[in-house]
Design a protein around this motif. Structure first.
Motif, PDB file in Angstrom:
ATOM      1  N   LEU A  49     -66.375   7.302-122.213  1.00 15.51           N
ATOM      2  CA  LEU A  49     -66.310   7.842-120.853  1.00 15.51           C
ATOM      3  C   LEU A  49     -66.478   6.728-119.837  1.00 15.51           C
ATOM      4  CD1 LEU A  49     -68.444  11.095-121.336  1.00 15.51           C
ATOM      5  CD2 LEU A  49     -66.043  10.659-121.895  1.00 15.51           C
ATOM      6  N   ALA A  50     -67.379   5.784-120.126  1.00 19.39           N
ATOM      7  CA  ALA A  50     -67.577   4.647-119.235  1.00 19.39           C
ATOM      8  C   ALA A  50     -66.353   3.741-119.219  1.00 19.39           C
ATOM      9  CB  ALA A  50     -68.811   3.852-119.666  1.00 19.39           C
ATOM     10  N   GLU A  51     -65.677   3.630-120.338  1.00 21.50           N
ATOM     11  CA  GLU A  51     -64.536   2.727-120.451  1.00 21.50           C
ATOM     12  C   GLU A  51     -63.289   3.281-119.782  1.00 21.50           C
ATOM     13  OE1 GLU A  51     -62.503  -0.633-121.360  1.00 21.50           O
ATOM     14  OE2 GLU A  51     -64.611  -0.343-121.925  1.00 21.50           O
ATOM     15  N   PHE A  52     -63.016   4.579-119.958  1.00 27.33           N
ATOM     16  CA  PHE A  52     -61.759   5.145-119.503  1.00 27.33           C
ATOM     17  C   PHE A  52     -61.838   5.883-118.175  1.00 27.33           C
ATOM     18  CE2 PHE A  52     -61.058   4.571-124.020  1.00 27.33           C
ATOM     19  CZ  PHE A  52     -59.766   4.061-124.065  1.00 27.33           C
ATOM     20  N   PHE A  53     -62.997   6.406-117.805  1.00 29.23           N
ATOM     21  CA  PHE A  53     -63.065   7.262-116.628  1.00 29.23           C
ATOM     22  C   PHE A  53     -63.910   6.711-115.480  1.00 29.23           C
ATOM     23  CE2 PHE A  53     -62.317  10.223-120.249  1.00 29.23           C
ATOM     24  CZ  PHE A  53     -61.019  10.565-119.906  1.00 29.23           C
ATOM     25  N   VAL A 253     -70.717  14.061-115.727  1.00 28.23           N
ATOM     26  CA  VAL A 253     -71.336  14.415-114.437  1.00 28.23           C
ATOM     27  C   VAL A 253     -72.760  13.878-114.374  1.00 28.23           C
ATOM     28  CG1 VAL A 253     -72.161  16.349-113.034  1.00 28.23           C
ATOM     29  CG2 VAL A 253     -69.869  16.427-114.031  1.00 28.23           C
ATOM     30  N   CYS A 254     -73.493  13.994-115.466  1.00 27.83           N
ATOM     31  CA  CYS A 254     -74.870  13.476-115.484  1.00 27.83           C
ATOM     32  C   CYS A 254     -74.878  11.941-115.436  1.00 27.83           C
ATOM     33  CB  CYS A 254     -75.590  13.963-116.738  1.00 27.83           C
ATOM     34  SG  CYS A 254     -75.796  15.753-116.825  1.00 27.83           S
ATOM     35  N   MET A 255     -73.916  11.294-116.093  1.00 28.05           N
ATOM     36  CA  MET A 255     -73.816   9.843-116.056  1.00 28.05           C
ATOM     37  C   MET A 255     -73.658   9.320-114.629  1.00 28.05           C
ATOM     38  SD  MET A 255     -71.290   8.887-119.272  1.00 28.05           S
ATOM     39  CE  MET A 255     -70.995   7.223-118.675  1.00 28.05           C
ATOM     40  N   CYS A 256     -72.959  10.081-113.812  1.00 22.02           N
ATOM     41  CA  CYS A 256     -72.652   9.624-112.461  1.00 22.02           C
ATOM     42  C   CYS A 256     -73.906   9.451-111.597  1.00 22.02           C
ATOM     43  CB  CYS A 256     -71.681  10.590-111.782  1.00 22.02           C
ATOM     44  SG  CYS A 256     -70.001  10.494-112.481  1.00 22.02           S
ATOM     45  N   ALA A 257     -75.027  10.006-112.012  1.00 18.36           N
ATOM     46  CA  ALA A 257     -76.277   9.777-111.276  1.00 18.36           C
ATOM     47  C   ALA A 257     -76.618   8.301-111.228  1.00 18.36           C
ATOM     48  CB  ALA A 257     -77.412  10.574-111.917  1.00 18.36           C
ATOM     49  N   PHE A 258     -76.154   7.530-112.208  1.00 17.60           N
ATOM     50  CA  PHE A 258     -76.490   6.100-112.300  1.00 17.60           C
ATOM     51  C   PHE A 258     -75.253   5.213-112.110  1.00 17.60           C
ATOM     52  CE2 PHE A 258     -79.475   8.534-114.890  1.00 17.60           C
ATOM     53  CZ  PHE A 258     -80.668   8.199-114.258  1.00 17.60           C
ATOM     54  N   TYR A 259     -74.213   5.774-111.496  1.00 21.00           N
ATOM     55  CA  TYR A 259     -73.021   4.992-111.197  1.00 21.00           C
ATOM     56  C   TYR A 259     -73.340   4.003-110.070  1.00 21.00           C
ATOM     57  CZ  TYR A 259     -68.267   3.918-109.643  1.00 21.00           C
ATOM     58  OH  TYR A 259     -67.123   3.262-109.283  1.00 21.00           O
ATOM     59  N   PRO A 260     -72.882   2.731-110.123  1.00 27.12           N
ATOM     60  CA  PRO A 260     -71.950   2.151-111.097  1.00 27.12           C
ATOM     61  C   PRO A 260     -72.624   1.375-112.229  1.00 27.12           C
ATOM     62  CG  PRO A 260     -72.116   0.710-109.216  1.00 27.12           C
ATOM     63  CD  PRO A 260     -73.044   1.869-108.945  1.00 27.12           C
ATOM     64  N   ARG A 263     -71.922   1.703-116.112  1.00 27.36           N
ATOM     65  CA  ARG A 263     -70.670   1.241-116.724  1.00 27.36           C
ATOM     66  C   ARG A 263     -70.906   0.104-117.711  1.00 27.36           C
ATOM     67  NH1 ARG A 263     -66.033  -0.285-112.636  1.00 27.36           N
ATOM     68  NH2 ARG A 263     -65.161  -0.918-114.654  1.00 27.36           N
ATOM     69  N   ASN A 264     -71.949  -0.677-117.498  1.00 29.98           N
ATOM     70  CA  ASN A 264     -72.191  -1.867-118.325  1.00 29.98           C
ATOM     71  C   ASN A 264     -73.133  -1.610-119.492  1.00 29.98           C
ATOM     72  OD1 ASN A 264     -70.583  -3.475-116.559  1.00 29.98           O
ATOM     73  ND2 ASN A 264     -72.319  -3.587-115.131  1.00 29.98           N
ATOM     74  N   GLN A 265     -73.544  -0.372-119.687  1.00 28.40           N
ATOM     75  CA  GLN A 265     -74.457  -0.041-120.778  1.00 28.40           C
ATOM     76  C   GLN A 265     -73.679   0.177-122.080  1.00 28.40           C
ATOM     77  OE1 GLN A 265     -77.861   0.043-120.533  1.00 28.40           O
ATOM     78  NE2 GLN A 265     -77.614  -0.644-118.409  1.00 28.40           N
ATOM     79  N   THR A 266     -74.103  -0.498-123.168  1.00 33.69           N
ATOM     80  CA  THR A 266     -73.450  -0.299-124.459  1.00 33.69           C
ATOM     81  C   THR A 266     -73.591   1.143-124.922  1.00 33.69           C
ATOM     82  OG1 THR A 266     -73.867  -2.582-125.092  1.00 33.69           O
ATOM     83  CG2 THR A 266     -73.393  -1.035-126.874  1.00 33.69           C
ATOM     84  N   LEU A 267     -74.768   1.722-124.752  1.00 31.62           N
ATOM     85  CA  LEU A 267     -75.028   3.119-125.104  1.00 31.62           C
ATOM     86  C   LEU A 267     -75.501   3.860-123.854  1.00 31.62           C
ATOM     87  CD1 LEU A 267     -76.904   2.823-128.533  1.00 31.62           C
ATOM     88  CD2 LEU A 267     -74.501   3.428-128.144  1.00 31.62           C
ATOM     89  N   PRO A 268     -74.580   4.372-123.028  1.00 33.64           N
ATOM     90  CA  PRO A 268     -74.999   5.120-121.834  1.00 33.64           C
ATOM     91  C   PRO A 268     -75.942   6.268-122.157  1.00 33.64           C
ATOM     92  CG  PRO A 268     -72.669   4.625-121.719  1.00 33.64           C
ATOM     93  CD  PRO A 268     -73.113   4.224-123.094  1.00 33.64           C
TER      94      PRO A 268
END
Length: 386
Positions: A49-53, A253-260, A263-268
């Motif tokens: 998800l971090a890689e493509f979206f 959607v939950c990942m976006c709380a910590f955008y950007p 994106r650089n986390q190996t295991l989001p």
């Protein structure tokens, strides 16, 4: 003879479905099996998800995911319907009809695909073992290999039970994750979606992600043996997209709380779970990820076993023994372990998946949505005429 055959087909389709497989097996199991093949290490950990979206921002990324979900549903519906017309319960017989003499091109691309995704799963399992227990990466990878080998040894029934029970664990875990994420850091999400972030590349991200994953629709054709009617095949196909993408949308959607920075986390997933500061759920989620890796790897290897078994049956040979299934799985897994240990999760996803996405787009998505649909329309005209 052609008219008689068509009349027989029409009569057979007019008969009410006989008692047998449950509605779950006919309508839901294909979607769960497709989800099982799709979810894998990159999806479950959030790395894909971090890689493509995420490069398209929160809003663009969400649009790309919806586009990918629609593509999955449409391609699955057409594929499942064609599988009934062509009596194809494994990917080889399906591509023999779809590509004809060029079917070998799919075989030549599918085996590297299997090795790549198993490598990704192995790398993700290794990263999980390191994060949770401090193990060397190879230890977690070997645990996954053992599980995949075990379930593929016992054939269809074993694999389908795995899909069912892991799916229950997965959807329940993602549901709890959503509630906890909204409670812990949900207030950060609206601001990230409201921020004026460029959404460039969202469509390409959605198409690429959908293309290399949608091959799961032919990988899981053995479960199509439960479907009794054409309408069920189409319905199961359309349900497959939402069943496969819903957990990813929740997680994104939950990942976006910590955008950007995420994106650089190996295991989001591991990063977000640490923000929750709930050790018990951290362990639960990591267990779910391992189970997702297990079902996805099992589904992919099982497809190869079924392709070989189908070829043997056509030649009149005995079915694959448990020992033969184990040997085939073991041979594929050993090579994949080497790649996982050599390159790691992020490199495998970033470099390998995009290339495979383009290959599957050319060899599968385009043919099935052109020649495949033409075949279905021709079949429908024959039925109406006769």
């Amino acid at each position: 003879m052609g008219r008689a055959h068509c009349a027989q087909v029409s009569a057979a389709r007019a008969l009410p479905p006989q008692e047998g497989p449950s509605w779950f097996q006919r309508l839901i199991l294909p979607g769960l099996a497709f989800k099982a093949v799709v979810i894998g290490g990159g999806y479950a950990t959030g790395r894909e998800l971090a890689e493509f979206f995420l490069p398209s921002g929160p809003r663009g990324g969400l649009a790309g995911m919806v586009l990918a979900m629609i593509i999955w549903s449409v391609v699955c519906a057409v594929t499942f319907r064609l599988a009934r017309v062509w009596h194809s319960l494994d990917y080889r017989t399906f591509f023999d009809r779809l590509l004809g003499p060029f079917a070998i091109l799919f075989e030549l691309s599918y085996y590297p695909y299997i090795v790549l995704i198993l490598s990704v799963f192995g790398a993700a399992a290794g990263a999980l073992g390191s994060a949770m227990f401090g193990w060397p990466a190879i230890a977690g990878t070997l645990c996954l290999v053992g599980g995949i080998a075990l379930f593929t040894t016992f054939g269809n029934a074993s694999v389908e039970r795995l899909f069912k029970w892991v799916s229950i664990l997965l959807y329940a875990t993602y549901g709890i994750f959503l509630v906890l994420a909204l409670f812990r850091f949900g207030a950060l999400i609206p601001a990230r979606f409201a921020a004026p972030v460029p959404t460039d590349g969202w469509a390409m991200g959605g198409v690429t992600y959908a293309a290399y994953n949608v091959v799961g629709a032919v990988v899981i054709l053995p479960v199509m043996r439960h479907i009794r009617t054409d309408r069920e095949a189409v319905a199961a196909g359309f349900l497959a997209g939402p069943l496969a993408m819903l957990p990813a949308i929740i997680f994104f959607v939950c990942m976006c709380a910590f955008y950007p920075e995420i994106r650089n986390q190996t295991l989001p997933s591991d990063f977000m779970l640490r923000q929750m500061q709930l050790p018990w759920f951290h362990w639960t989620f990591q267990l779910m990820i391992f189970a997702a890796l297990l079902e996805c790897g099992t589904g992919s290897v099982h497809a190869v076993n079924e392709r070989i078994a189908s070829s043997r049956r056509r030649r009149g040979a005995a079915d694959l023994s448990k020992l033969a299934r184990l040997a085939i799985a073991g041979g594929m897994l050993v090579g994949s372990v080497f790649l996982a240990d050599r390159f790691g999760l992020v490199t495998l996803i970033a470099r390998g998946y995009r290339t495979l996405g383009y290959v599957m787009l050319v060899l599968y998505v385009v043919p099935v949505m052109t020649f495949g649909i033409w075949q279905l329309r021709r079949e429908s005209r024959k039925i109406r005429i006769h």
